[in-house]
Design a protein around this motif. Structure first.
Motif, PDB file in Angstrom:
ATOM      1  N   LEU A  26      29.968 -84.313 -20.865  1.00 43.97           N
ATOM      2  CA  LEU A  26      31.158 -85.085 -21.217  1.00 43.97           C
ATOM      3  C   LEU A  26      31.027 -86.523 -20.747  1.00 43.97           C
ATOM      4  CD1 LEU A  26      33.851 -85.065 -22.570  1.00 43.97           C
ATOM      5  CD2 LEU A  26      34.876 -84.092 -20.506  1.00 43.97           C
ATOM      6  N   ALA A  27      30.456 -86.730 -19.556  1.00 45.05           N
ATOM      7  CA  ALA A  27      30.238 -88.091 -19.065  1.00 45.05           C
ATOM      8  C   ALA A  27      29.274 -88.849 -19.970  1.00 45.05           C
ATOM      9  CB  ALA A  27      29.706 -88.053 -17.631  1.00 45.05           C
ATOM     10  N   PHE A 202      32.781 -72.257 -20.476  1.00 38.99           N
ATOM     11  CA  PHE A 202      31.797 -73.292 -20.157  1.00 38.99           C
ATOM     12  C   PHE A 202      30.350 -72.798 -20.301  1.00 38.99           C
ATOM     13  CE2 PHE A 202      35.749 -74.341 -18.142  1.00 38.99           C
ATOM     14  CZ  PHE A 202      35.864 -75.715 -18.305  1.00 38.99           C
ATOM     15  N   ARG A 203      30.141 -71.677 -20.965  1.00 40.74           N
ATOM     16  CA  ARG A 203      28.796 -71.134 -21.148  1.00 40.74           C
ATOM     17  C   ARG A 203      28.044 -71.945 -22.202  1.00 40.74           C
ATOM     18  NH1 ARG A 203      28.479 -67.954 -16.629  1.00 40.74           N
ATOM     19  NH2 ARG A 203      30.181 -66.432 -16.591  1.00 40.74           N
ATOM     20  N   SER A 204      26.749 -72.154 -21.958  1.00 41.61           N
ATOM     21  CA  SER A 204      25.969 -73.010 -22.858  1.00 41.61           C
ATOM     22  C   SER A 204      24.618 -72.406 -23.236  1.00 41.61           C
ATOM     23  CB  SER A 204      25.745 -74.376 -22.203  1.00 41.61           C
ATOM     24  OG  SER A 204      25.039 -74.228 -20.976  1.00 41.61           O
ATOM     25  N   SER A 205      24.479 -71.101 -23.083  1.00 45.25           N
ATOM     26  CA  SER A 205      23.201 -70.456 -23.409  1.00 45.25           C
ATOM     27  C   SER A 205      23.478 -69.059 -23.953  1.00 45.25           C
ATOM     28  CB  SER A 205      22.301 -70.380 -22.170  1.00 45.25           C
ATOM     29  OG  SER A 205      22.951 -69.645 -21.137  1.00 45.25           O
ATOM     30  N   LEU A 217      30.451 -73.911 -24.869  1.00 43.48           N
ATOM     31  CA  LEU A 217      30.624 -75.256 -24.331  1.00 43.48           C
ATOM     32  C   LEU A 217      30.627 -76.298 -25.443  1.00 43.48           C
ATOM     33  CD1 LEU A 217      30.958 -77.116 -21.931  1.00 43.48           C
ATOM     34  CD2 LEU A 217      28.467 -77.119 -21.630  1.00 43.48           C
ATOM     35  N   ASP A 218      29.773 -76.124 -26.454  1.00 41.01           N
ATOM     36  CA  ASP A 218      29.778 -77.047 -27.598  1.00 41.01           C
ATOM     37  C   ASP A 218      31.175 -77.114 -28.219  1.00 41.01           C
ATOM     38  OD1 ASP A 218      27.033 -77.529 -27.370  1.00 41.01           O
ATOM     39  OD2 ASP A 218      26.509 -75.923 -28.773  1.00 41.01           O
ATOM     40  N   LYS A 219      31.762 -75.950 -28.454  1.00 42.10           N
ATOM     41  CA  LYS A 219      33.076 -75.893 -29.094  1.00 42.10           C
ATOM     42  C   LYS A 219      34.147 -76.518 -28.207  1.00 42.10           C
ATOM     43  CE  LYS A 219      31.724 -71.527 -31.242  1.00 42.10           C
ATOM     44  NZ  LYS A 219      31.963 -70.062 -31.262  1.00 42.10           N
ATOM     45  N   LEU A 220      34.055 -76.263 -26.913  1.00 45.89           N
ATOM     46  CA  LEU A 220      35.027 -76.818 -25.974  1.00 45.89           C
ATOM     47  C   LEU A 220      34.970 -78.336 -25.960  1.00 45.89           C
ATOM     48  CD1 LEU A 220      37.124 -76.280 -23.720  1.00 45.89           C
ATOM     49  CD2 LEU A 220      35.223 -76.256 -22.104  1.00 45.89           C
ATOM     50  N   LEU A 221      33.763 -78.896 -25.875  1.00 43.27           N
ATOM     51  CA  LEU A 221      33.618 -80.348 -25.829  1.00 43.27           C
ATOM     52  C   LEU A 221      34.048 -80.991 -27.144  1.00 43.27           C
ATOM     53  CD1 LEU A 221      30.242 -80.756 -23.901  1.00 43.27           C
ATOM     54  CD2 LEU A 221      32.570 -80.885 -23.007  1.00 43.27           C
TER      55      LEU A 221
END
Length: 231
Positions: A26-27, A202-205, A217-221
């Motif tokens: 996000l940063a 927040f899972r990304s794998s 995580l992609d969808k959340l961001l």
């Protein structure tokens, strides 16, 4: 360059690095849009090394606080000072998961009145998988609630139905007040198709990847950036 202070408020019994990747990504996304983004993790109820029963009691206490009682918040009180000290005056973006979102909501309300006025256009509060906790009317436009969608619609996890956004309101022409279940609801509410459950936003794998190759995580961001509308 504009500054953005990104605070990540964890929920109950969270791994110390659980939200780390979300903060970095996000940063970076904010940096691409011209923001000097700085990340600060927060654990208003402690991490997974702390007694879980104690955390449950504190979160339950904070969830049940009624409007105007935010000064009594356990989690909010723990993180308010650290957030105030780190805040640089630009955008304040707080992403809270579960009970951590409620602690963040309470924390920003205990700051002094001049700072409250300053934050009116700068605060962005994202409540991810959070129970229902009253959002005052002045913060509604600044608040996004993200939950998991289930097949057929509606909230996809029990945590989202804990607490209440309801309250009694006066109705013109009526003697008695009316119960409004959304009186203190966040200004914006969104749902995403989540693989897994409450602990998996927040899972990304793998296995948290859908048929289009998108992780949770992609969808959340994507949801957060669309709401922020910083382009």
């Amino acid at each position: 360059m504009r500054t953005a202070d990104l605070f990540l408020a964890a929920g109950m019994a969270t791994s110390p690095r659980f939200m780390e990747e979300a903060g970095k990504r996000l940063a970076a996304l904010l940096g691409e849009r011209g923001w000097d983004a700085r990340v600060m993790p927060l654990f208003p109820y402690g991490d997974r090394s702390r007694n879980r029963l104690a955390q449950i009691r504190e979160i339950r206490h904070d969830v049940l606080l009624r409007p105007g009682r935010h000064a009594r918040s356990v989690g909010g009180g723990r993180i308010a000072g650290a957030m105030r000290s780190a805040y640089r005056g630009g955008m304040l973006l707080l992403v809270g998961h579960s009970g951590g979102a409620i602690a963040g909501l309470h924390a920003v309300q205990v700051w002094d009145e001049p700072l409250q006025v300053h934050l009116a256009e700068r605060l962005r509060l994202v409540m991810v998988g959070s129970p229902r906790s009253p959002v005052p009317s002045r913060l509604k436009p600044n608040t996004l609630h993200i939950g998991a969608r289930r097949k057929g619609g509606g909230a996809g996890e029990p945590i989202l139905r804990l607490g209440t956004w309801g309250g009694w309101e006066k109705v013109p022409g009526r003697r008695l007040p009316r119960w409004n279940p959304d009186l203190y609801a966040p200004g914006t509410r969104r749902t995403i198709d989540l693989i897994g459950g409450h602990t998996d936003y927040f899972r990304s794998s793998p296995p948290y990847v859908d048929g289009e190759g998108k992780t949770n995580l992609d969808k959340l961001l994507e949801c957060i950036l669309e709401w922020l509308d910083l382009s």
